[in-house]
Design an enzyme around this catalytic site. Structure first.
Site, PDB file in Angstrom:
ATOM      1  N   ASN A  97      -4.795   5.096  -1.872  1.00  0.00           N
ATOM      2  CA  ASN A  97      -6.049   5.636  -1.355  1.00  0.00           C
ATOM      3  C   ASN A  97      -6.543   6.809  -2.197  1.00  0.00           C
ATOM      4  OD1 ASN A  97      -6.465   4.244   1.476  1.00  0.00           O
ATOM      5  ND2 ASN A  97      -4.288   4.692   1.281  1.00  0.00           N
TER       6      ASN A  97
ATOM      7  N   GLU B 121      -8.248   2.298  -3.497  1.00  0.00           N
ATOM      8  CA  GLU B 121      -8.947   2.152  -2.228  1.00  0.00           C
ATOM      9  C   GLU B 121      -9.843   3.364  -1.981  1.00  0.00           C
ATOM     10  OE1 GLU B 121      -6.618   1.189   1.154  1.00  0.00           O
ATOM     11  OE2 GLU B 121      -5.223  -0.088   0.066  1.00  0.00           O
TER      12      GLU B 121
ATOM     13  N   GLU C 133      -6.522  -5.356   8.098  1.00  0.00           N
ATOM     14  CA  GLU C 133      -5.602  -4.274   8.438  1.00  0.00           C
ATOM     15  C   GLU C 133      -5.300  -4.274   9.937  1.00  0.00           C
ATOM     16  OE1 GLU C 133      -5.873  -0.378   5.973  1.00  0.00           O
ATOM     17  OE2 GLU C 133      -7.904  -0.877   6.586  1.00  0.00           O
TER      18      GLU C 133
ATOM     19  N   GLU D 252       0.845  -1.184   0.000  1.00  0.00           N
ATOM     20  CA  GLU D 252       0.000   0.000   0.000  1.00  0.00           C
ATOM     21  C   GLU D 252       0.884   1.238   0.000  1.00  0.00           C
ATOM     22  OE1 GLU D 252      -3.459   2.335   2.594  1.00  0.00           O
ATOM     23  OE2 GLU D 252      -2.635   0.429   3.335  1.00  0.00           O
TER      24      GLU D 252
ATOM     25  N   ASP E 206     -11.946   0.529   1.721  1.00  0.00           N
ATOM     26  CA  ASP E 206     -11.023   0.675   2.844  1.00  0.00           C
ATOM     27  C   ASP E 206     -11.805   0.885   4.137  1.00  0.00           C
ATOM     28  OD1 ASP E 206      -8.632   0.829   4.148  1.00  0.00           O
ATOM     29  OD2 ASP E 206      -8.202   2.893   3.571  1.00  0.00           O
TER      30      ASP E 206
END
Length: 610
Positions: A438, A470, A557, A379, A500
């Site tokens: 993101n 995301e 996560e 990520e 997310d």
């Protein structure tokens, strides 16, 4: 609410400005170009094939030629639908030109004049492509050029010249009508509902008056107004009622400005947001003006944000500061008016400079298989080292970018840096993996967002299937039609989508099979309670089973302990992320530890602490 609003005369005083039409309509985004050309080829190929049906009992060489051309057009169309967004633009123009010439050949080879005219009519798809891809003048010229061989083929078949002329006239007329409609849609600067200046006119006028204020040293302020609880009005009374509220409000505001501030310009920026360019007004005078407008708007509740132009500041920046003040006003309650201060102005300017200079970096945090620690993805996390303040928290500067209209440019820089870092890591470790990044709601609904992602992919060479966008659960829950379309366009280009922080809300659970997503990232708070709550473990097991059943991949996560990782293995969770496996680090650090350990379970040295 509507019945209690005072009747006013329409807001007839509008401020507009001339502008040069865009080079091509906004519909010419790469994925739309590919989709339009692709479907035109597929449908045109099938239609041409249908014209040969009467001759199938005793086919001729002409029939064979038309069928081959039909199949070729359909195959090209399918290929364009699949990969058109990644093709260079010129290749799509070549495809349209080739289609026009193929139509001319098919006209010559048709078995009857009726079939020939029907085949010539397929040129409509080429005409539509031209009008969407080019300016009106160029679309007419290109269409006319391709109609020459088609018209010539019809005349060669002894089709009456009047029929050929009618066909050419209809095709060119259609190009002109659609082109003028698109041009009007893209260049209009008057809001249809209120008659006020629209966003385009506001931007142009503000830029002009900012330059005048700078030359003359006069004050200038921007006031942004937003209707409180407007979504509730639409939800309870319908969109027609909402439109009525906005029309009456626009009339009230315009009347007040004509009376008390004749040099001010009122515009509707879109939705329930209005803006005022207050020439000659200091921030204090603009606050008083905003208060009068708020009183005039009653009983409709209005919040406002105010910003005064600072020397050296441009139009977009003062607008962003007013927007940030409006956001703070709405966050602190309804019916409030706040002014932007200059406290954060230096940091905003520094962030703008950092974005322009590509001084925003990224750290990569691995996504691993919890059973063996194999690195399956990373990520990208944004990082900013300020030249004087040092490490600036992502939460701080990303929020700053959101509030001041910088998030789209910031996101583009982050994506480019992430692709470069991920490519460097891939070269070092020798295998492919997923790259996730993101995206905020404002990025997702920005008209050029999908374009920018595709351009970044083409420039980097990264496989679209290995890129994951995301979005937060709240963005998906908003169910914005524009946001959903953007997600669908991304997936059509081969890019995958993840929700997310899933688990922080509840509204998406019943709609997971309907949403255009591929991954679920479970919130770290959800994972943190797995060891202490048997019910949470049962929910986790059920969610994993449900996700597998509908083809979604779950990413856990915030895995911070060995016990959490072992439990995820027992539950057969496919992907995990957290400090137990690896902290965010640079590609070089991750590659070094990956080579040393064979996987990312050893904790690489983390990025420098702030």
């Amino acid at each position: 609410m509507i019945s209690s609003i005072k009747d006013r005369r329409p807001a007839t005083e509008t401020r507009t400005m001339s502008s040069t039409p865009p080079a091509a309509p906004s519909a010419s985004a790469p994925w739309r170009v590919g989709r339009t050309a692709g479907w035109g080829n597929v449908v045109g190929g099938v239609a041409a094939g249908i014209t040969t049906l009467p001759t199938w009992a005793s086919p001729t060489s002409g029939t064979a030629v038309v069928l081959v051309l039909s199949a070729l057009a359909a195959v090209c169309g399918v290929g364009t639908l699949r990969w058109g967004a990644l093709l260079p633009r010129w290749s799509l123009h070549v495809l349209v030109g080739q289609a026009g010439l193929m139509i001319a050949v098919a006209v010559v080879c048709s078995e009857s004049n009726a079939a020939a005219l029907a085949t010539a009519g397929i040129f409509t798809f080429c005409a539509v492509d031209h009008v969407f891809f080019h300016t009106l003048r160029r679309a007419l010229l290109r269409s006319a050029a391709l109609l020459v061989p088609i018209g010539g083929a019809l005349l060669w078949r002894d089709v009456h010249p009047s029929a050929v002329a009618a066909l050419v006239l209809v095709e060119l007329g259609m190009v002109a009508v659609i082109g003028l409609r698109l041009r009007g849609a893209t260049s209009a600067q008057v809001d249809d509902l209120t008659g006020l200046a629209d966003r385009r006119a506001f931007d142009g006028l503000l830029e002009r008056w900012v330059q005048v204020a700078g030359r003359k040293g006069e004050p200038l302020s921007v006031v942004l107004l937003d209707v409180d609880d407007f979504k509730e009005i639409n939800a309870t009374q319908g969109s027609a009622a909402g439109d009525t509220v906005l029309a009456h409000l626009a009339a009230d505001l315009a009347h007040e400005l004509r009376t008390t501030a004749p040099h001010a310009t009122l515009a509707r920026l879109g939705g329930d947001e209005f803006a005022v360019i207050a020439r000659g007004c200091t921030v204090q005078a603009a606050l008083e003006l905003a208060e009068r407008l708020r009183s005039v708007a009653a009983p409709v509740g209005v919040s406002a944000g105010v910003a005064q132009l600072v020397p050296g500041e441009d139009a977009p920046r003062v607008t962003r500061r007013a927007a940030a003040a409006l956001h703070q006003a709405k966050s602190s309650g309804r019916g409030r008016i706040l002014a932007s201060t200059s406290d954060d102005l230096q940091l905003i300017q520094d962030l703008t400079t950092a974005i322009s200079a590509n001084a925003i970096s990224v750290a990569l945090q691995p996504l691993v298989d919890p059973s063996d620690g194999r690195l399956l993805g990373v990520e990208a996390l944004a990082r900013w080292i300020h030249p004087e303040r040092g490490f600036v928290s992502p939460a701080e500067f990303i929020q700053l970018a959101e509030e001041h209209g910088l998030v789209v440019d910031l996101g583009a820089v982050i994506l480019r840096r992430a692709l470069a870092e991920a490519e460097a890591l891939r070269e070092e470790i020798g295998h492919d993996f997923l790259l996730t990044f993101n995206v905020s709601g404002k990025q997702l609904v920005h008209p050029g967002f999908v374009n920018s992602v595709v351009d970044a992919l083409v420039g980097s060479g990264w496989n679209p299937k290995q890129l994951v966008v995301e979005v937060t659960e709240s963005v998906v829950d908003a169910s914005s039609a524009v946001a959903r379309e953007a997600l669908e366009d991304l997936r059509w280009c081969g890019i995958q989508v993840a929700i997310d922080d899933f688990g922080t809300g509840y509204s998406c659970l019943s709609r997971l099979d309907e949403l255009p997503v591929d991954f679920l990232k479970l919130d770290s708070g959800f994972i943190g309670e797995l060891l202490t709550s048997p019910r949470r473990r049962a929910v986790m097991a059920g969610m994993l089973a449900m996700s597998r059943a509908i083809g979604l991949v779950v990413i856990a996560e915030g895995v911070e302990t060995l016990e959490q990782a072992q439990l995820l293995v027992e539950l057969d969770c496919p992907l995990a992320q957290g400090y137990h496996f690896a902290r965010p680090a640079t590609a070089a650090v991750l590659a070094e530890h990956y080579r040393a350990s064979g996987h990312a379970t050893d904790r690489p040295a983390a990025e420098p602490a702030p």
